[in-house]
Design a protein around this motif. Structure first.
Motif, mmCIF file in Angstrom:
data_model
loop_
_atom_site.group_PDB
_atom_site.id
_atom_site.type_symbol
_atom_site.label_atom_id
_atom_site.label_comp_id
_atom_site.label_asym_id
_atom_site.label_seq_id
_atom_site.Cartn_x
_atom_site.Cartn_y
_atom_site.Cartn_z
ATOM 1 N N HIS A 165 0.884 5.783 0.249
ATOM 2 C CA HIS A 165 0.257 7.087 0.430
ATOM 3 C C HIS A 165 1.383 8.102 0.346
ATOM 4 O O HIS A 165 2.231 8.167 1.243
ATOM 5 C CB HIS A 165 -0.471 7.157 1.766
ATOM 6 C CG HIS A 165 -1.204 8.448 1.964
ATOM 7 N ND1 HIS A 165 -1.637 8.836 3.212
ATOM 8 C CD2 HIS A 165 -1.582 9.438 1.117
ATOM 9 C CE1 HIS A 165 -2.251 10.000 3.107
ATOM 10 N NE2 HIS A 165 -2.223 10.389 1.849
ATOM 11 N N ASN A 175 6.841 9.595 1.410
ATOM 12 C CA ASN A 175 5.998 8.514 1.912
ATOM 13 C C ASN A 175 5.301 9.013 3.181
ATOM 14 O O ASN A 175 5.948 9.285 4.182
ATOM 15 C CB ASN A 175 6.850 7.281 2.213
ATOM 16 C CG ASN A 175 6.057 6.114 2.743
ATOM 17 O OD1 ASN A 175 4.835 6.167 2.855
ATOM 18 N ND2 ASN A 175 6.751 5.034 3.081
ATOM 19 N N GLU A 179 -1.572 14.442 -3.562
ATOM 20 C CA GLU A 179 -1.460 13.228 -2.750
ATOM 21 C C GLU A 179 -1.938 12.050 -3.579
ATOM 22 O O GLU A 179 -2.953 12.148 -4.259
ATOM 23 C CB GLU A 179 -2.306 13.339 -1.475
ATOM 24 C CG GLU A 179 -1.588 14.027 -0.353
ATOM 25 C CD GLU A 179 -2.310 13.886 0.980
ATOM 26 O OE1 GLU A 179 -2.837 12.786 1.287
ATOM 27 O OE2 GLU A 179 -2.334 14.889 1.713
ATOM 28 N N ASN A 180 -1.197 10.971 -3.514
ATOM 29 C CA ASN A 180 -1.555 9.732 -4.212
ATOM 30 C C ASN A 180 -1.688 8.611 -3.202
ATOM 31 O O ASN A 180 -0.815 8.444 -2.343
ATOM 32 C CB ASN A 180 -0.478 9.345 -5.235
ATOM 33 C CG ASN A 180 -0.413 10.276 -6.410
ATOM 34 O OD1 ASN A 180 -1.411 10.874 -6.795
ATOM 35 N ND2 ASN A 180 0.765 10.416 -6.985
ATOM 36 N N LYS A 181 -2.766 7.845 -3.323
ATOM 37 C CA LYS A 181 -2.938 6.636 -2.517
ATOM 38 C C LYS A 181 -3.048 5.452 -3.457
ATOM 39 O O LYS A 181 -3.637 5.551 -4.534
ATOM 40 C CB LYS A 181 -4.200 6.727 -1.650
ATOM 41 C CG LYS A 181 -4.089 7.713 -0.514
ATOM 42 C CD LYS A 181 -5.302 7.663 0.378
ATOM 43 C CE LYS A 181 -5.133 8.609 1.552
ATOM 44 N NZ LYS A 181 -6.272 8.542 2.465
ATOM 45 N N SER A 182 -2.479 4.330 -3.034
ATOM 46 C CA SER A 182 -2.538 3.118 -3.843
ATOM 47 C C SER A 182 -2.605 1.902 -2.925
ATOM 48 O O SER A 182 -2.265 1.980 -1.749
ATOM 49 C CB SER A 182 -1.314 3.025 -4.759
ATOM 50 O OG SER A 182 -0.130 3.016 -3.985
ATOM 51 N N ASN A 183 -3.036 0.804 -3.507
ATOM 52 C CA ASN A 183 -3.109 -0.457 -2.774
ATOM 53 C C ASN A 183 -2.153 -1.465 -3.389
ATOM 54 O O ASN A 183 -1.898 -1.437 -4.597
ATOM 55 C CB ASN A 183 -4.531 -1.024 -2.820
ATOM 56 C CG ASN A 183 -5.503 -0.138 -2.089
ATOM 57 O OD1 ASN A 183 -5.280 0.210 -0.937
ATOM 58 N ND2 ASN A 183 -6.582 0.253 -2.746
ATOM 59 N N ASN A 201 0.858 -1.183 0.000
ATOM 60 C CA ASN A 201 0.000 0.000 0.000
ATOM 61 C C ASN A 201 0.893 1.231 0.000
ATOM 62 O O ASN A 201 2.031 1.188 0.490
ATOM 63 C CB ASN A 201 -0.898 0.011 1.232
ATOM 64 C CG ASN A 201 -1.921 -1.105 1.211
ATOM 65 O OD1 ASN A 201 -2.262 -1.648 0.154
ATOM 66 N ND2 ASN A 201 -2.420 -1.459 2.380
ATOM 67 N N MET A 238 3.175 7.293 4.949
ATOM 68 C CA MET A 238 2.785 6.166 5.800
ATOM 69 C C MET A 238 3.833 5.900 6.881
ATOM 70 O O MET A 238 5.008 6.225 6.710
ATOM 71 C CB MET A 238 2.574 4.919 4.948
ATOM 72 C CG MET A 238 1.417 5.076 3.971
ATOM 73 S SD MET A 238 1.109 3.602 2.997
ATOM 74 C CE MET A 238 0.743 2.409 4.256
ATOM 75 N N TYR A 275 7.332 1.289 1.853
ATOM 76 C CA TYR A 275 6.641 1.237 0.565
ATOM 77 C C TYR A 275 7.567 0.574 -0.438
ATOM 78 O O TYR A 275 8.779 0.801 -0.420
ATOM 79 C CB TYR A 275 6.305 2.646 0.103
ATOM 80 C CG TYR A 275 5.870 2.736 -1.330
ATOM 81 C CD1 TYR A 275 4.568 2.421 -1.706
ATOM 82 C CD2 TYR A 275 6.755 3.140 -2.320
ATOM 83 C CE1 TYR A 275 4.161 2.494 -3.021
ATOM 84 C CE2 TYR A 275 6.362 3.226 -3.641
ATOM 85 C CZ TYR A 275 5.065 2.908 -3.986
ATOM 86 O OH TYR A 275 4.669 2.987 -5.304
#
Length: 127
Positions: free
Chosen positions: A80, A112, A92-96, A78, A114, A118
């Motif tokens: 962010h 990052n 901002e980019n979020k991914s799974n 994941n 989070m 990552y």
């Protein structure tokens, strides 16, 4: 080596290196991610058509400004990120984990957001 030969050798070596940097689409870029930020980016494979890069960020780590060719990103965890584009725009980019996305060529810095590491694989497409 006589002095004239040394001067010609240095000139020829410099000319060949300059030509290589101009012609090579990945090595010649001023902000090539794997050159300016090797702590986060590593080339896993490269040929005349693609360059495959592994990206790894620790929790809350930031990159230096760098650039990528256009290509495909495969998220292994994941993510962010806060991304600052070359023009100063912040997104901002979020991914799974498991997401696969197209990304355009561009210059940016990333952070990052989070509290976890990552990891992703980028497949840059060469022209």
């Amino acid at each position: 080596m006589n002095e004239l030969f040394k001067k010609r050798y240095v000139f020829l070596t410099g000319a060949i290196l300059s030509a290589y940097l101009i012609v090579s689409p990945t090595v010649g870029r001023a902000d090539n991610a794997v050159v300016v930020d090797p702590g986060h980016y590593k080339v896993e494979f490269e040929n005349e058509k693609v360059r495959i890069i592994r990206a790894r960020y620790g929790a809350r780590e930031r990159s230096v400004t760098h650039e990528h060719l256009a290509g495909i990103g495969i998220e292994l965890t994941n993510g962010h990120f806060k991304v600052t584009l070359a023009d100063g725009t912040v997104v901002e980019n979020k991914s799974n984990a498991g997401d696969v996305n197209w990304f355009d060529a561009g210059r940016h810095a990333a952070e990052n957001l989070m509290n976890a590491p990552y990891e992703a694989v980028y497949i840059e497409i060469k022209d």
